[in-house]
Design an enzyme around this catalytic site. Structure first.
Site, PDB file in Angstrom:
ATOM      1  N   GLY A   1       0.807  -1.223   0.000  1.00 28.50           N
ATOM      2  CA  GLY A   1       0.000   0.000   0.000  1.00 28.50           C
ATOM      3  C   GLY A   1       0.832   1.263   0.000  1.00 28.50           C
ATOM      4  O   GLY A   1       2.016   1.262  -0.303  1.00 28.50           O
TER       5      GLY A   1
ATOM      6  N   HIS B   1       2.476   4.934  -4.809  1.00 29.67           N
ATOM      7  CA  HIS B   1       3.108   6.043  -5.521  1.00 29.67           C
ATOM      8  C   HIS B   1       3.163   5.648  -6.997  1.00 29.67           C
ATOM      9  O   HIS B   1       2.671   4.565  -7.373  1.00 29.67           O
ATOM     10  CB  HIS B   1       4.508   6.347  -4.953  1.00 29.67           C
ATOM     11  CG  HIS B   1       5.381   5.130  -4.811  1.00 29.67           C
ATOM     12  ND1 HIS B   1       5.869   4.435  -5.893  1.00 29.67           N
ATOM     13  CD2 HIS B   1       5.822   4.465  -3.717  1.00 29.67           C
ATOM     14  CE1 HIS B   1       6.594   3.419  -5.481  1.00 29.67           C
ATOM     15  NE2 HIS B   1       6.572   3.383  -4.152  1.00 29.67           N
TER      16      HIS B   1
ATOM     17  N   GLY C   1       5.374   4.486  -8.796  1.00 29.23           N
ATOM     18  CA  GLY C   1       6.023   3.195  -9.046  1.00 29.23           C
ATOM     19  C   GLY C   1       4.992   2.070  -9.014  1.00 29.23           C
ATOM     20  O   GLY C   1       4.942   1.219  -9.909  1.00 29.23           O
ATOM     21  N   HIS C   2       4.139   2.072  -7.970  1.00 28.54           N
ATOM     22  CA  HIS C   2       3.085   1.050  -7.889  1.00 28.54           C
ATOM     23  C   HIS C   2       2.169   1.143  -9.113  1.00 28.54           C
ATOM     24  O   HIS C   2       1.771   0.137  -9.681  1.00 28.54           O
ATOM     25  CB  HIS C   2       2.211   1.260  -6.639  1.00 28.54           C
ATOM     26  CG  HIS C   2       2.916   1.037  -5.342  1.00 28.54           C
ATOM     27  ND1 HIS C   2       3.210   2.053  -4.474  1.00 28.54           N
ATOM     28  CD2 HIS C   2       3.376  -0.107  -4.765  1.00 28.54           C
ATOM     29  CE1 HIS C   2       3.822   1.559  -3.409  1.00 28.54           C
ATOM     30  NE2 HIS C   2       3.939   0.259  -3.553  1.00 28.54           N
TER      31      HIS C   2
ATOM     32  N   GLY D   1       8.734  -4.590  -8.894  1.00 22.43           N
ATOM     33  CA  GLY D   1       9.617  -3.501  -9.310  1.00 22.43           C
ATOM     34  C   GLY D   1      11.082  -3.923  -9.217  1.00 22.43           C
ATOM     35  O   GLY D   1      11.466  -4.682  -8.323  1.00 22.43           O
TER      36      GLY D   1
ATOM     37  N   SER E   1       9.641   5.486  -3.442  1.00 17.62           N
ATOM     38  CA  SER E   1       9.506   4.514  -2.356  1.00 17.62           C
ATOM     39  C   SER E   1       8.497   5.065  -1.353  1.00 17.62           C
ATOM     40  O   SER E   1       8.455   6.281  -1.117  1.00 17.62           O
ATOM     41  CB  SER E   1      10.866   4.349  -1.664  1.00 17.62           C
ATOM     42  OG  SER E   1      10.701   3.772  -0.395  1.00 17.62           O
TER      43      SER E   1
END
Ligand code: PAF
Length: 283
Positions: free
Chosen positions: A31, A34, A36-37, A147, A185
């Site tokens: 959870g 950001h 990246g997710h 990732g 991150s």
């Protein structure tokens, strides 16, 4: 978008999707999404009909002195972002749903965890491999997306999938960076504005290393020495490790032959940040 909390319902949902010959892609997360997710979710949508995102802050991958309790959480925001990415299912189990009081089975790898993050976080990869295997058994995905920022984690999952014969394709997605290069991150949230500036030294040292290798440097010790002095020129940093290693085995290399992985973990204030980059010799 469906929200599923029980593992049984999740298994039944997965069975229904599979019986329609549709494919499932899983993005496992803790959870506090950001970009990246979101890039992992976009990749998942490219390869499958049904995107399941798991949101579970996994207690077994945190040591007692680590940040499990304070790990950033914002479920409402995460759900809104997931909806925008057309996620089909958010799998959000409670702790007891995955770890009953009688829980006693863990997944351990023999070699890959004995390097890099595994040295300062000795139970971390056991927790990751265990929870990811459970998610694989519950969600029954055809694809799982991770990732490359967590390079060692990705290598461990690939090895585990091979060793345990999971019928799942693992897809690694390049690290998503802020415009100045800082790897995204969830833990960046802990940084104050000075620390945020300092945090850039991880990316800068990787870039410097890349340039050195492109210019012909093949000695990891000299590259690591330069990266160390760059990082130590910033106040309030402490280096956990800087390593140049084989991307498959994660073992140190003595000379860079064609390419190698440079990986580092640095504490900026109390926040532990990691990053990595493949260094390639110019051909
Ligand atoms: O990378 C993470 O966020 C976690 O380690 C993972 C893979 C979701 C397992 O808890």
């Amino acid at each position: 978008m469906e929200i599923i909390k029980s593992y049984k319902s999740m298994q039944q949902y997965a069975d229904r999707i599979r019986s329609k010959q549709e494919t499932i892609a899983l993005v496992p997360t803790m959870g506090f999404f950001h970009k990246g997710h979101l890039s992992l979710m976009k990749k998942a949508k490219e390869v499958s009909n049904c995107l399941v995102v798991s949101l579970f802050v996994n207690p077994t991958q945190f040591a007692p002195d680590e940040d499990f309790d304070s790990y950033p959480r914002d479920t409402e925001r995460d759900l809104a972002l997931a909806e925008k990415e057309s996620v089909n299912v958010m799998f959000m189990p409670e702790r007891e749903e995955l770890y009953s009081s009688e829980f006693q089975t863990y997944v351990n790898l023999e070699k890959l965890p004995n390097h890099l993050c595994g040295l300062s976080r000795p139970t971390f990869f056991r927790g990751v491999a265990t929870v990811v295997s459970k998610l694989f058994n519950i969600i029954k995905p055809h694809y799982a997306i991770f990732g490359q920022k967590d390079f060692q984690q990705l290598a461990i999952i690939r090895q585990m999938v091979k060793d345990l014969n999971f019928d799942i394709e693992i897809i690694g997605v390049p690290t998503f960076r802020e415009s100045d290069g800082l790897a995204m991150s969830s833990r960046n949230k802990y940084l104050d504005s000075n620390q945020r500036k300092t945090a850039l030294c991880l990316f800068q040292s990787l870039e410097k290393a890349f340039a050195l290798v492109q210019a012909g440097e093949t000695d990891p010790a000299r590259i690591i020495a330069k990266a160390t002095s760059l990082i130590e020129s910033h106040a309030k940093t402490s280096i956990d490790y800087i390593k140049i290693c084989d991307p498959m085995t994660i073992e140190d290399v003595v000379t860079i032959k064609k390419s190698a992985l440079m990986a580092l973990a640095v504490n900026v204030g109390k926040t532990r940040l990691i990053d990595n980059r493949i260094l390639e010799i110019k051909t």
